[in-house]
Design an enzyme around this catalytic site. Structure first.
Site, mmCIF file in Angstrom:
data_model
loop_
_atom_site.group_PDB
_atom_site.id
_atom_site.type_symbol
_atom_site.label_atom_id
_atom_site.label_comp_id
_atom_site.label_asym_id
_atom_site.label_seq_id
_atom_site.Cartn_x
_atom_site.Cartn_y
_atom_site.Cartn_z
ATOM 1 N N CYS A 93 0.813 -1.218 0.000
ATOM 2 C CA CYS A 93 0.000 0.000 0.000
ATOM 3 C C CYS A 93 0.847 1.270 0.000
ATOM 4 O O CYS A 93 0.458 2.288 -0.585
ATOM 5 C CB CYS A 93 -0.962 -0.004 1.181
ATOM 6 S SG CYS A 93 -0.247 -0.510 2.759
ATOM 7 N N HIS A 132 -2.149 6.376 4.124
ATOM 8 C CA HIS A 132 -0.693 6.497 4.190
ATOM 9 C C HIS A 132 -0.254 7.787 3.505
ATOM 10 O O HIS A 132 -0.810 8.184 2.470
ATOM 11 C CB HIS A 132 -0.005 5.324 3.492
ATOM 12 C CG HIS A 132 -0.129 4.020 4.222
ATOM 13 N ND1 HIS A 132 -0.612 3.906 5.492
ATOM 14 C CD2 HIS A 132 0.200 2.751 3.829
ATOM 15 C CE1 HIS A 132 -0.586 2.645 5.869
ATOM 16 N NE2 HIS A 132 -0.104 1.917 4.877
#
Length: 346
Positions: A128, A252
């Site tokens: 990710c 993120h």
């Protein structure tokens, strides 16, 4: 009849996979849900109705065109070859197959055509954090050549799963009522301990994502070094990563300094980014416009801001990139790969 299988259908990413399958109307007639024994028999929502979760067994993959795996590396290593032997092409969300030489590593917005190059019935979905920066790095590669990157990640608790998010929430609840403890710190025994992270994450940052290797880098940092190289076709790309866990639930963020082979033109870079698939530019410092993970949770794609020239090197620039790690960073990219495979199979 065309079928797809979701393995790990009741986990955090599995829930997003179910949601996105419905949102994007994945072109299959049936979606089978598979999970661990404790979830077998549950009925969960999918495409407007409740579907029963079945067991992980070879027959689950019979007549399936594609199988999305999001149940951890051990399951993927053991069961992805089983699914492939039954005729399904596996889109694996774990790290088990990413660096395998016969398995393409695909960012659907950067190298979707590589999915067709799979040789053993498996396509790997990148980490990710990798997916938060590869669409931006691809633009730099194409415009100016890309020589080196220094990425520093600020990774959400959700990158470690539902238990990690629950741990952050529990720790925050315990600390929020004790402002004096927050102000002055305290003995480790006074701070809320957890099982997922090595230190309390609430109101804290932890300069460690996953375990350490002998060279002093974490497993996550080595992923952030090696995976962009494979996706971008730049095996010699110099990379100096640091990965940090932050008290954010989902999303993120990565700060990157990139060094190019030629002088950087910021206007050309911004224009190319605005036209890049899956990328949205949010970059107006004067009005405090830049991406933040809280405000972008639940969105698709990669958001880029804080674009600026390096203060010393005309061939370098810096940028800030944010993506929802459960959607673009996992489920959405996997579904996009699946759509590419289904379209190629006719």
């Amino acid at each position: 009849m065309t079928a797809a299988v979701i393995v790990g259908a009741t986990g955090a990413v599995g829930e997003e996979l179910r949601r996105i399958v419905a949102e994007r109307e994945l072109p299959v007639d049936e979606v089978r849900l598979v999970a661990s024994p404790r979830s077998v028999g549950r009925r969960v929502p999918l495409r407007g109705r409740d579907v029963e979760v079945g067991p992980l067994e070879p027959e689950a993959f019979d007549a399936a065109a594609v199988a999305f795996f999001s149940a951890g590396g051990a399951i993927s290593r053991d069961w992805a070859p089983v699914a492939a032997s039954r005729g399904a092409v596996v889109v694996d969300n774990s790290s088990a197959w990413r660096m395998h030489p016969q398995v393409p590593l695909v960012d659907a917005d950067v190298n979707p055509g590589d999915a067709a190059a799979q040789q053993i019935g498996i396509v790997a979905n990148p980490n990710c954090t990798t997916l938060t920066i590869t669409p931006v790095l691809a633009v730099l590669r194409d415009l100016f050549g890309l020589a080196a990157i220094t990425p520093v990640s600020f990774q959400a608790a959700g990158g470690s799963g539902q238990r990690a998010m629950d741990e952050l929430a529990d720790q925050a609840a315990k600390l929020i009522g004790d402002r004096e403890l927050l102000r002055r710190g305290g003995r480790p025994a006074a701070l809320p301990a957890g099982e997922v992270f090595p230190h309390p994450l609430a109101f804290n940052v932890i300069p460690q994502c996953m375990g350490f290797e002998d060279n002093g880098y974490t497993v996550e940092e080595l992923k952030l070094q090696n995976e962009p190289r494979k996706i971008l076709g730049l095996p010699d790309l110099a990379s100096h990563p640091t990965c940090v866990r932050v008290p954010v639930m989902v999303g993120h963020s990565v700060s990157v300094r990139a060094v190019c082979e030629r002088a950087v033109d910021l206007d050309a870079f911004r224009s190319a980014l605005a036209a890049a698939p899956g990328v949205t530019v949010v970059d107006d410092p004067g009005s405090a416009a830049y991406p933040t993970p809280l405000e972008l949770a639940g969105t698709d794609g990669v958001f880029v801001g804080r674009i600026r020239a390096d203060l010393a090197d005309p061939n370098a620039l810096l940028f800030w990139s944010v993506a929802d790690n459960l959607r673009k960073g996992a489920a959405l990219n996997a579904i996009q790969i699946g759509e590419t495979l289904l379209a190629a199979s006719g």
